[in-house]
Scaffold this motif. Structure first.
Motif, PDB file in Angstrom:
ATOM      1  N   TYR A 553      11.145   8.262  -5.318  1.00  0.00           N
ATOM      2  CA  TYR A 553      10.569   7.830  -4.055  1.00  0.00           C
ATOM      3  C   TYR A 553       9.850   6.484  -4.180  1.00  0.00           C
ATOM      4  O   TYR A 553       9.162   6.053  -3.252  1.00  0.00           O
ATOM      5  N   GLY A 554       9.988   5.817  -5.310  1.00  0.00           N
ATOM      6  CA  GLY A 554       9.322   4.545  -5.532  1.00  0.00           C
ATOM      7  C   GLY A 554       8.291   4.640  -6.641  1.00  0.00           C
ATOM      8  O   GLY A 554       7.960   5.725  -7.127  1.00  0.00           O
ATOM      9  N   ASN A 560       7.714  -0.413  -3.153  1.00  0.00           N
ATOM     10  CA  ASN A 560       9.156  -0.534  -3.385  1.00  0.00           C
ATOM     11  C   ASN A 560       9.929   0.753  -3.089  1.00  0.00           C
ATOM     12  O   ASN A 560      11.118   0.828  -3.376  1.00  0.00           O
ATOM     13  N   GLY A 561       9.265   1.743  -2.527  1.00  0.00           N
ATOM     14  CA  GLY A 561       9.939   2.992  -2.187  1.00  0.00           C
ATOM     15  C   GLY A 561       9.458   3.480  -0.836  1.00  0.00           C
ATOM     16  O   GLY A 561       9.639   2.819   0.186  1.00  0.00           O
ATOM     17  N   LEU A 562       8.829   4.647  -0.824  1.00  0.00           N
ATOM     18  CA  LEU A 562       8.236   5.164   0.398  1.00  0.00           C
ATOM     19  C   LEU A 562       6.879   4.520   0.639  1.00  0.00           C
ATOM     20  O   LEU A 562       6.112   4.296  -0.298  1.00  0.00           O
ATOM     21  N   THR A 563       6.588   4.216   1.890  1.00  0.00           N
ATOM     22  CA  THR A 563       5.301   3.660   2.295  1.00  0.00           C
ATOM     23  C   THR A 563       4.773   4.473   3.466  1.00  0.00           C
ATOM     24  O   THR A 563       5.493   5.279   4.062  1.00  0.00           O
ATOM     25  N   GLN A 564       3.506   4.250   3.804  1.00  0.00           N
ATOM     26  CA  GLN A 564       2.927   4.895   4.977  1.00  0.00           C
ATOM     27  C   GLN A 564       2.174   3.842   5.786  1.00  0.00           C
ATOM     28  O   GLN A 564       1.003   3.571   5.560  1.00  0.00           O
ATOM     29  N   PHE A 565       2.891   3.220   6.702  1.00  0.00           N
ATOM     30  CA  PHE A 565       2.306   2.246   7.610  1.00  0.00           C
ATOM     31  C   PHE A 565       2.289   2.827   9.021  1.00  0.00           C
ATOM     32  O   PHE A 565       2.963   3.822   9.311  1.00  0.00           O
TER      33      PHE A 565
END
Length: 698
Positions: A553-554, A560-565
């Motif tokens: 997942y990064g 570089n993978g999953l983010t939470q914006f």
């Protein structure tokens, strides 16, 4: 005289051979890979009439006297300069740019021949052959590792046209994208018990917003805070408004038609003091319990409460709290013998809370949101943090209400709180109060009367989720769809980290072990934690062996993978390394001579590599016809290598090397040969005339 005749004859013979070479060059002007020949002459050993003598005394030296005896062929060499390249768009047409020769064999590799003509094709058995059926030599790739060992001996190149490659089992999955960390979502799913209330949404996708305050509400259980406007630690109503009584403020009410007025500063200063004053003046039981003013009917006759009013009450906050004792502003309420009625709750600290009444509004139970409480979620103490915790509190209080212990509260599949009336008679839930407008609206539909065996339900609670699917392959090449669900379950206000649960699923009859895990993100949207193991084990139950699939997942602390914006949830990329079996569709050849197969499953693998031979002396090769050469003692031993190494040229695919015959040069050579031939015939004819003249002497 005879010498000149023989010289002329040698000249005729030499120039005739000159013409033969020119004619052969011109005849092969369109022969693929043909190299033009060059002829060179040398004189024949001369007849010496007298030798040379050195100078002696006064006599000078003398040069030798010699007469030549004609000409002869010194050598016939090939011109191995590069021919022009012509594109053919035929994959198996190959040309060498630079030095070297293709290697072919007509006897299974026992002997080799060499050629510059790359007009190859595949025969019915998949052999790469030249026009004469000789098989091109090189190195075959390992069918398992798809590697080519060019240090091994060369072999005949054979690529069956029905060639297949086995499936590749999926071992790794990578998923990158964004998980929505905002207050509005479009991708949602019904809430479940383990979801923390601080990350839930209403059915419109708007955040409830509970738990966003840094302070946990606290009931004024003893009612001992001063209610005056000058108090530095005031009490509050459920909406967080402070009670602020002015000096001389009053509270008045009527019980059974008798009205009494109580003055702040004289009769009471605290909620507990007001309860004592009511007890003393009306002769009823009044006290403070769980932050509420409670009036109990300890007698045998009903008592009626009405006309509750205040003066000097800033914002009417205290009046709003007390008026529930009479059923709301302008109403009157009767408490039966043995019954009781409460005000709305009073808080010493404001925060997120909800108040529910299970007897039509007579008595209220208050539930406080407390993220860090050890009681949150288990129905003890009135605190809750999860939806299940709120339901547990409701169930506890239903037991002690007219609904009875047979009535239950639960969370249905739509994310609603559902209360089932199993009391045997109609029951009523009063108005719902909460400082959180959205939470109050969601729970507000519980209010009203519920018939026996019927239910009442809240509006749905929704969770922030994201679903994405990816196709993977088992050991037989069967394709399966894995679905990954990402669900936001909590937010920790202390660490400011959000927690998501990922869950992997597949259609039956598949069974997945380690099918879920935890991800955490900081306030910048970076991935900060992944639970271990970050892999799933899948048994497809279709005759294949179980397979372990690693998940990526990064990298921790990166984007570089999953983010939470605060952006819509979306999957920006996903990859997996499995593939189905495939059959050979076409081939390509690169400049290194590697033959690459393109298969129906989208994969490409090296199948073989064409070998190139170079010689120390190309002119030492012997032409064998058919554009083929054989090595000789004077050509040197061939150096076999890959294209572009050890002095060998590179390979131009879909291209043929044209003959390097220069017609302009050949036509010039033709004229030269013709004139030389004519001149030599003149030598013979002139010598003949001279002999005839001699014969005519009488």
């Amino acid at each position: 005289m005879m010498r000149s005749l023989w010289s002329g004859v040698s000249g005729l013979q030499a120039n005739q051979e000159f013409m033969d070479v020119v004619g052969n060059n011109i005849a092969n002007v369109n022969t693929v890979g043909f190299k033009a020949s060059l002829i060179n002459f040398s004189d024949v050993l001369s007849q010496t009439l007298s030798g040379a003598s050195a100078p002696q005394g006064n006599l000078g030296g003398m040069n030798p006297k010699q007469i030549g005896l004609g000409t002869q062929i010194a050598n016939i060499n090939k011109n191995f300069s590069q021919g022009s390249l012509q594109t053919t768009n035929i994959t198996t047409n190959l040309a060498i740019q630079g030095n070297g020769f293709f290697i072919v064999s007509g006897d299974g590799g026992n002997t080799y021949e060499y050629t510059r003509a790359g007009n190859f094709n595949f025969d019915a058995n998949g052999n790469l052959v030249d026009p004469l059926g000789n098989i091109v030599q090189g190195w075959m790739a390992n069918n398992t590792t798809h590697t080519i060992n060019t240090a091994s001996s060369i072999k005949s190149i054979n690529i069956p046209q029905n060639m297949t490659v086995p499936a590749g089992v999926t071992k790794n999955i990578s998923i990158a994208g964004n998980l929505n960390g905002g207050d509005t979502i479009t991708e949602m799913s019904p809430a479940i018990g383990t979801d923390n209330m601080n990350v839930l949404f209403n059915s419109n996708g708007n955040a409830i917003g509970i738990g966003q305050t840094t302070q946990t509400a606290q009931l004024d259980t003893n009612g001992t805070n001063d209610l005056g406007a000058t108090n530095t630690t005031p009490d509050y109503n459920i909406n967080g408004q402070p009670i602020a009584l002015a000096s001389g403020a009053t509270v008045s009410m009527s019980i059974n038609g008798t009205t009494n007025t109580f003055t702040y500063g004289t009769d009471f200063t605290t909620l507990d003091g007001l309860a004592n004053a009511i007890s003393n003046k009306f002769g009823v039981s009044a006290s403070v319990s769980n932050g509420e003013l409670v009036i109990k009917n300890t007698g045998t006759n009903p008592i009626t409460i009405s006309n509750i009013a205040t003066t000097g009450d800033t914002g009417g906050v205290l009046a709003g709290i007390l008026q529930n004792l009479q059923g709301g502003p302008g109403n009157s309420a009767t408490i039966p013998a043995g019954g009781n009625r409460t005000s709305l709750p009073v808080f010493s600290k404001p925060g997120d809370a909800v108040a529910l009444s299970y007897d039509g509004g007579a008595n209220y139970n208050t539930y406080i949101y407390n993220y860090s409480s050890s009681n949150a979620g288990n129905g003890n103490g009135g605190d809750f943090s999860t939806l299940a915790g709120l339901v547990a509190n409701i169930n506890k209080d239903l037991t002690n209400s007219p609904w009875g212990s047979n009535s239950t509260a639960s969370i249905n599949q739509d994310g609603q709180i559902v209360i089932t009336n199993n009391s045997g008679s109609s029951q009523t839930i009063g108005a719902v109060y909460s400082n959180n407008i959205t939470l109050g609206t969601i729970l507000g539909t519980l209010s009203g009367t519920t018939a026996p065996s019927a239910i009442c339900a809240s509006q749905p609670f929704e969770a922030d989720i994201h679903n994405t699917s990816i196709d993977v392959y088992d050991s037989l090449g069967n394709k399966h769809t894995l679905t990954f669900n990402f669900r936001k379950v909590s937010y920790d206000p202390t660490t400011q980290q959000s927690t998501w649960i990922w869950t992997a699923s597949a259609p039956a009859p598949a069974n997945i072990l380690n099918s879920s895990g935890t991800l955490k993100f900081n306030s910048n949207g970076q991935l900060t934690y992944e639970s271990s193991p970050l892999a799933i084990t899948v048994n497809w139950n279709n005759g294949t062996s179980s397979q372990v699939i690693n998940l990526n997942y990064g990298s921790i602390g990166t984007f570089n993978g999953l983010t939470q914006f605060s952006l819509p949830s979306q999957t920006t990329s996903q990859t997996q390394d499995g593939f189905p079996s495939g059959s050979l569709q076409s081939i390509l050849v690169n400049q290194d001579g590697v033959i690459e197969g393109l298969f129906s499953n989208g994969k490409s693998y090296p199948l073989a590599q064409i070998a190139i031979a170079t010689f120390n002396n190309d002119n030492g090769l012997m032409s064998k016809g058919g554009s083929l050469f054989a090595a000789t003692a004077n050509s040197g031993t061939p150096v076999i290598s890959t294209a572009g190494t050890q002095g060998a040229g590179t390979i131009a695919p879909s291209t043929l090397e044209e003959s390097n015959v220069d017609l302009g040069t050949e036509f010039t050579n033709m004229i030269i040969a013709e004139r030389a031939y004519q001149a030599n015939t003149r030598i013979i004819s002139t010598s003949d005339q001279m002999l005839q003249t001699l014969l005519n002497i009488q």
